[in-house]
Write an enzyme that holds these catalytic residues in place. Structure first.
Site, mmCIF file in Angstrom:
data_model
loop_
_atom_site.group_PDB
_atom_site.id
_atom_site.type_symbol
_atom_site.label_atom_id
_atom_site.label_comp_id
_atom_site.label_asym_id
_atom_site.label_seq_id
_atom_site.Cartn_x
_atom_site.Cartn_y
_atom_site.Cartn_z
ATOM 1 N N ARG A 492 0.844 -1.188 0.000
ATOM 2 C CA ARG A 492 0.000 0.000 0.000
ATOM 3 C C ARG A 492 0.885 1.246 0.000
ATOM 4 O O ARG A 492 1.971 1.232 0.584
ATOM 5 C CB ARG A 492 -0.838 0.061 1.289
ATOM 6 C CG ARG A 492 -2.000 -0.841 1.368
ATOM 7 C CD ARG A 492 -2.763 -0.636 2.684
ATOM 8 N NE ARG A 492 -2.016 -1.029 3.861
ATOM 9 C CZ ARG A 492 -1.849 -0.270 4.940
ATOM 10 N NH1 ARG A 492 -2.354 0.947 5.001
ATOM 11 N NH2 ARG A 492 -1.186 -0.715 5.991
ATOM 12 N N THR A 598 4.380 -8.485 5.579
ATOM 13 C CA THR A 598 4.344 -9.899 5.195
ATOM 14 C C THR A 598 4.972 -10.089 3.826
ATOM 15 O O THR A 598 5.422 -11.192 3.498
ATOM 16 C CB THR A 598 2.891 -10.446 5.191
ATOM 17 O OG1 THR A 598 2.041 -9.480 4.576
ATOM 18 C CG2 THR A 598 2.410 -10.743 6.591
HETATM 19 C C1 F58 Z 1 -1.059 -4.287 8.003
HETATM 20 N N1 F58 Z 1 -2.163 -3.394 8.180
HETATM 21 C C2 F58 Z 1 0.206 -3.743 8.644
HETATM 22 N N2 F58 Z 1 -3.976 -2.212 7.450
HETATM 23 O O1 F58 Z 1 0.474 -2.459 8.115
HETATM 24 C C3 F58 Z 1 1.354 -4.680 8.339
HETATM 25 O O2 F58 Z 1 2.520 -4.269 8.978
HETATM 26 C C4 F58 Z 1 0.995 -6.084 8.796
HETATM 27 O O3 F58 Z 1 1.941 -6.992 8.328
HETATM 28 C C5 F58 Z 1 -0.363 -6.499 8.242
HETATM 29 O O4 F58 Z 1 -1.351 -5.543 8.581
HETATM 30 C C6 F58 Z 1 -0.802 -7.837 8.765
HETATM 31 O O5 F58 Z 1 -0.689 -7.878 10.149
HETATM 32 C C7 F58 Z 1 -3.024 -3.159 7.181
HETATM 33 O O6 F58 Z 1 -2.966 -3.762 6.126
HETATM 34 C C8 F58 Z 1 -4.800 -1.660 6.561
HETATM 35 O O7 F58 Z 1 -4.797 -1.923 5.378
HETATM 36 C C9 F58 Z 1 -5.765 -0.643 7.123
HETATM 37 C C10 F58 Z 1 -7.178 -1.098 6.878
HETATM 38 C C11 F58 Z 1 -8.178 -0.065 7.331
HETATM 39 C C12 F58 Z 1 -7.935 1.265 6.691
HETATM 40 C C13 F58 Z 1 -6.513 1.720 6.945
HETATM 41 C C14 F58 Z 1 -5.512 0.695 6.480
#
Ligand code: F58
Length: 754
Positions: A492, A598
């Site tokens: 992202r 990941t």
């Molecule tokens: C991700 N979070 C973390 N959130 O950024 C990453 O470090 C980790 O490896 C992964 O989770 C799995 O644990 C993530 O992808 C989002 O996409 C949010 C969703 C809701 C809106 C804001 C972004």
């Protein structure tokens, strides 16, 4: 199973004479008839993994692998002149996720089935999912990503619930997708709730905006609809309540069918909530137990608190959800009133104001989940440590026993066997095939000094590079420079992930090549990822990358040696092509900000060498492979946390350095601006030299030096290949089967089905 016979029965023609789309149909039938016949994993206690996202990717190959027929099918097809890869292209990729959190949920449900754990994924069936990204004038544009009508895997479960909002009620429809385990005779499901009255016609073909107030028609249209205005924020709360109310009703109904008297619900059910989006399942279950089953409020709270577990995926304050209480009141006064009661209880027993649930009339969803869940976990060792010692310290002091770490993992079925079959087959030759079930790859270390093995690894990498080049050529007409080093940052777009730091390095490299220092090998840097529609700064970074890409491509002095490719609409399918081909994995977030990552694991498993800050799971990767086999650089998380706390980062001091200023200023140079949008580039420039909230310039010089060392080291082919081998060999820890076994041993306590 003979595909030729099936083809004759189905189409009256041998396999060799049917089209790829007929082959696709045939394979779907083969997989579906096998998976339909599999019973569900059963057990008294069942897990429900509730998540706003499931970034599952295409399913054909994955299912063939899990059914144990992938090689056979591939061979039969190839004998008949078909390629499985071409057939797969006909499948649409479901658009049910956004990033790491959604992909993690997909890996987890695969591993749950593989370990025979009775449990399902539960989420929403967004008709357009996240947007499809298109580049126009070197900028991201967003168009609806319609996928549902082309999907072949969804089944209607013929189950519906009523969800009551304050002003109206709606009816849901439950769909599901079978989730097969690796070589297992039983399955689980991904269960997705849709709105019966959904109306796709609210959305036009070319824009993702729509009437956000038409709630009876729009609740399951999009994942994360734009929430930059109040209607958008309210819609998200409506969506979340729709998701958890359906989930809670399903969960209680199924527990009762399995014999629960509801007082003992926790013996029948465990719920894992993926981030805070499903937190309202807590008050919703309390509502159901009190209203429908006449259980007292206190007992209902105890029951629910003993079966909900929460995973945190971020320490970024702005990403921790806080909904205005008045929004929740508007969506469901009953839920708001339960939350108020829960908050009052905390206020009356704990004096620390920072742990309250309602603060300044906003509901802090994480606080609710921590007080009224029995478990909270971080997703990598460093992340959990930061939660315990800094971000959630007051909660850790209250409930140390609730906290634990579960370092993330990835499924090797998709991220090795599926996306890199050549490497998987070669590992079979060297290690036997038991690694496929156990993920034990360490025996590969025995071949560290074996030239034949190293050369073969190089050949496999080259084949993956060729495959990726064809993909980029076919999909976006990008031509990868022959024999170039493949250096990749895909994720992202977010300022904390610091794609802008790689951009500034590229500007440095451009100058360096211009001044006559030619790299020994050409370099191809590949970016991929989407920026949230309301996140302007991230879109500015995408824009600058696209401008630099054109600028370099148009410069005959530099373009033979350096190239920048930005993948359009990066998704799971693109990842499956790029990750096996990568030689350098960029994991350069500001230390402390990336909870785990990941893609770092996927890259290492496929033999890329990591260039990284000491952040998230990079720390664990570095510990495993040793410092000779990874390149770490930059400020530590302690330093960063300290700089934030004492406002110690003065960006101007870095910007004014003669090594840095020309790189940043190039963004607003006439050459750059002539290819771009002045407003965007000026804003990015200003952001970098006057704010730089994620401290890009702090680490920039040491990053440049590190990258140069990496490219030098790449020239010693033997030692580079040894690094690559060590990375593959040490990746076993990051199998999501390991992660899920830990969740089960320490949190869920489910009995695996036979
Ligand atoms: C991700 N979070 C973390 N959130 O950024 C990453 O470090 C980790 O490896 C992964 O989770 C799995 O644990 C993530 O992808 C989002 O996409 C949010 C969703 C809701 C809106 C804001 C972004």
């Amino acid at each position: 199973m003979n595909l030729d016979t099936l083809s004759l029965q189905q189409f009256g023609q041998p396999l060799s004479d049917i089209t790829d789309s007929q082959v696709f149909e045939l394979l779907l039938q083969v997989v579906k008839s096998k998976s339909d016949a599999l019973p569900l994993n059963n057990g008294k206690k069942r897990l429900y993994y509730i998540s706003a996202e499931f970034l599952i990717g295409k399913l054909l190959s994955n299912n063939l692998i899990n059914l144990g027929i992938y090689n056979d099918v591939k061979e039969q097809l190839s004998k008949a002149g078909h390629s499985l890869e071409d057939v797969e292209e006909l499948e649409v990729e479901p658009s049910l996720g956004n990033g790491g959190l959604g992909r993690l949920a997909a890996c987890f449900i695969d591993s749950m089935s593989t370990l025979g754990l009775p449990g399902d994924g539960v989420g929403l069936m967004y008709h357009f999912g996240l947007f499809h990204q298109k580049f126009l004038n070197r900028q991201q544009t967003t168009v609806p990503d319609a996928w549902v009508s082309d999907d072949k895997w969804l089944e209607d479960e013929k189950t519906s619930f009523t969800v009551e909002f304050r002003d109206f009620s709606v009816t849901s429809e439950l769909y599901s997708i079978d989730v097969l385990g690796y070589c297992r005779e039983k399955k689980n499901r991904l269960r997705l709730f849709d709105l019966q009255t959904i109306d796709e016609s609210l959305v036009s073909d070319d824009a993702i905006d729509f009437d956000k107030t038409a709630l009876k028609k729009n609740l399951t249209l999009f994942l994360y609809p734009d929430d930059s205005d109040e209607d958008g924020q309210l819609l998200r709360v409506y969506q979340q309540y729709f998701m958890v109310s359906n989930a809670a009703q399903l969960i209680v109904k199924e527990a009762v069918e399995r014999g629960s008297n509801v007082h003992d619900l926790a013996d029948y059910v465990v719920i894992q909530i993926n981030d805070t989006h499903p937190t309202m399942v807590i008050p919703e279950l309390i509502r159901i137990l009190t209203e429908k089953y006449g259980i007292s409020f206190e007992e209902s709270v105890d029951i629910v608190s003993s079966l909900v577990a929460y995973t945190n995926h971020t320490i970024l304050a702005e990403a921790l959800e806080k909904w205005p209480l008045k929004f929740i009141e508007k969506v469901s006064p009953k839920i708001a009133s339960i939350i108020k009661k829960l908050d009052e209880h905390i206020r009356s027993t704990i004096s620390d104001p920072s742990v309250q649930i309602i603060i300044d009339n906003k509901v802090h969803m994480a606080n609710l989940a921590i007080h009224y869940g029995f478990s909270i976990n971080g997703v990598a060792a460093l992340h959990t440590k930061i939660l315990e010692e800094t971000e959630l310290k007051p909660f850790f002091d209250l409930y140390p026993e609730k906290f634990s770490n579960k370092t993330n993992g990835i499924t090797f079925r998709r991220w090795l066997m599926g996306c890199n079959p050549e490497l998987a087959e070669y590992l079979d030759v060297l290690l036997g095939d038991s690694w496929r079930a156990s993920a034990h790859l360490e025996e590969l270390l025995a071949y560290r000094d074996n030239d034949e093995v190293l050369n073969k690894l190089q050949e496999i990498k080259q084949a993956a590079k060729d495959r990726m080049s064809r993909f980029l050529q076919d999909n976006q007409n990008a031509k990868v420079i022959n024999d170039s080093i493949i250096d990749v940052q895909v994720k992202r777009f977010h300022e904390y992930k610091r794609q802008q730091m790689l951009l500034l390095y590229l500007i440095w490299k451009y100058f360096d090549i211009k001044s006559g220092h030619l790299p020994k090998h050409p370099i191809t840097v590949i970016f991929g990822g989407k920026a949230a529609p309301a996140y302007v700064a991230a879109q500015d970074i995408i824009h600058a990358i696209l401008v630099l890409s054109s600028l370099i491509a148009n410069d005959a002095d530099v373009s033979p040696y350096l190239q920048v490719i930005m993948i359009e609409n990066y998704n799971v399918t693109a990842a499956e092509h790029v990750i096996p081909a990568a030689e350098i994995s960029e994991q350069i977030s500001l230390a402390s900000k990336e909870a785990s990552g990941t893609s770092n694991m996927k890259f290492m498993l496929n033999g890329a060498v990591t260039v990284c800050t000491v952040d998230g799971a990079n720390v664990e990767i570095a510990d495993l492979v040793g410092e000779k086999n990874i390149y770490t650089f930059g400020a530590s998380s302690d330093e960063v946390v300290n700089l934030y706390e004492c406002k110690g980062y003065k960006v101007q001091e870095f910007y004014e350095k003669p090594e840095i200023k020309p790189l940043v200023d190039f963004l607003i140079s006439p050459e750059f601006i002539s290819l771009g949008n002045e407003e965007r580039l000026e804003r990015l420039h200003k952001n970098l030299c006057s704010e730089d909230w994620f401290m890009t310039l702090l680490d920039l010089e040491v990053y440049i030096a590190t990258k140069e060392r990496v490219f030098d080291d790449y020239e010693d082919r033997r030692s580079w290949l040894q690094k690559s081998l060590v990375n593959i060999a040490m990746a076993g820890t990051f199998s999501s089967d390991r992660t899920i076994a830990e969740y089960n041993d320490e949190i869920w306590h489910l009995t695996p089905d036979k």
